[in-house]
Design a protein around this motif. Structure first.
Motif, mmCIF file in Angstrom:
data_model
loop_
_atom_site.group_PDB
_atom_site.id
_atom_site.type_symbol
_atom_site.label_atom_id
_atom_site.label_comp_id
_atom_site.label_asym_id
_atom_site.label_seq_id
_atom_site.Cartn_x
_atom_site.Cartn_y
_atom_site.Cartn_z
ATOM 1 N N LEU A 1 -26.958 -47.195 5.131
ATOM 2 C CA LEU A 1 -26.690 -45.951 5.847
ATOM 3 C C LEU A 1 -25.423 -45.284 5.329
ATOM 4 O O LEU A 1 -25.381 -44.070 5.118
ATOM 5 C CB LEU A 1 -26.551 -46.228 7.349
ATOM 6 N N ASP B 1 -29.967 -50.825 6.781
ATOM 7 C CA ASP B 1 -30.279 -49.613 7.539
ATOM 8 C C ASP B 1 -30.034 -49.753 9.032
ATOM 9 O O ASP B 1 -30.469 -48.923 9.826
ATOM 10 C CB ASP B 1 -31.736 -49.205 7.296
ATOM 11 N N ARG C 1 -26.085 -43.735 1.930
ATOM 12 C CA ARG C 1 -27.000 -42.599 1.978
ATOM 13 C C ARG C 1 -26.337 -41.368 2.593
ATOM 14 O O ARG C 1 -26.469 -40.249 2.096
ATOM 15 C CB ARG C 1 -28.250 -42.992 2.773
ATOM 16 N N THR D 1 -34.878 -44.981 8.907
ATOM 17 C CA THR D 1 -35.653 -44.940 7.668
ATOM 18 C C THR D 1 -35.659 -43.518 7.121
ATOM 19 O O THR D 1 -36.122 -42.590 7.790
ATOM 20 C CB THR D 1 -37.103 -45.387 7.941
#
Length: 205
Positions: A95, A74, A98, A172
């Motif tokens: 990241l 992340d 996502r 997050t």
């Protein structure tokens, strides 16, 4: 205002100075430790605080990502080159998966909504030139059409000699809040909902 971390060009320094004088950082809460995010925010903050900080922030060469290996998916690292160029040097696999987009080599500001682009740049400049640490909760639009908030922490690093300062960050995710049309690129910071300025010895805005 200390611009010692910038590239050694007087014109660039003057433009950055004017930008910071003409635009104020986002008003926010003041703290001395992270108040948002998961345990990874505290983990990277404590690691960062333990590094040598002779001029208020660690050298990028002292920052060892392996020391916080659990945070790596992340993490993102950017170079704060100018008020219009904040360049992604590294984007974690978490990241990328996502968001559905690898921003490595891309100007972060090109992915920020028009309404918030200048403000986001100004806040990044505050982090590296005060220096201080910041946290933010923002809503973003992913390429799938998913709309979701993320809680982020931003920590400054001094670049190598002749190179601009850097920011290492952790993002997050929260659960999606809705869906919209798919996009070719993500659009970050549609809404800035909360900002926290963390004093690490040089005050806060």
């Amino acid at each position: 205002m200390d611009l010692a971390g910038t590239e050694p060009h007087a014109d660039s320094d003057a433009a950055t100075r004017r930008f910071m004088e003409e635009h104020a950082p986002t008003p926010g809460e003041r703290a001395t430790a992270p108040v948002l995010g998961a345990h990874t925010h505290r983990e990277i903050f404590e690691y960062w605080c333990g590094l040598p900080r002779a001029d208020g922030m660690p050298d990028a060469s002292d920052f060892d990502p392996i020391a916080i290996i659990g945070c790596l998916p992340d993490i993102a690292i950017v170079s704060v080159r100018s008020p219009t160029d904040i360049h992604h040097r590294l984007v974690g696999t978490g990241l990328v998966n996502r968001v559905g987009y690898d921003a490595t080599g891309v100007n972060l500001l090109d992915l920020i909504t028009d309404d918030n682009r200048v403000q986001c740049s100004r806040d990044m400049h505050e982090v590296v030139y005060r220096p201080c640490v910041s946290q933010a909760r923002v809503s973003s639009h992913y390429i799938s059409g998913r709309i979701a908030h993320a809680q982020s922490i931003y920590l400054p690093l001094r670049g190598p000699a002749g190179q601009p300062p850097r920011i290492v960050s952790i993002h997050t995710p929260e659960e999606p809040t809705g869906y919209d049309v798919p996009m070719e690129k993500p659009r970050f910071a549609d809404h800035i909902d909360r900002v926290v300025w963390i004093d690490v010895g040089r005050g806060t805005p």
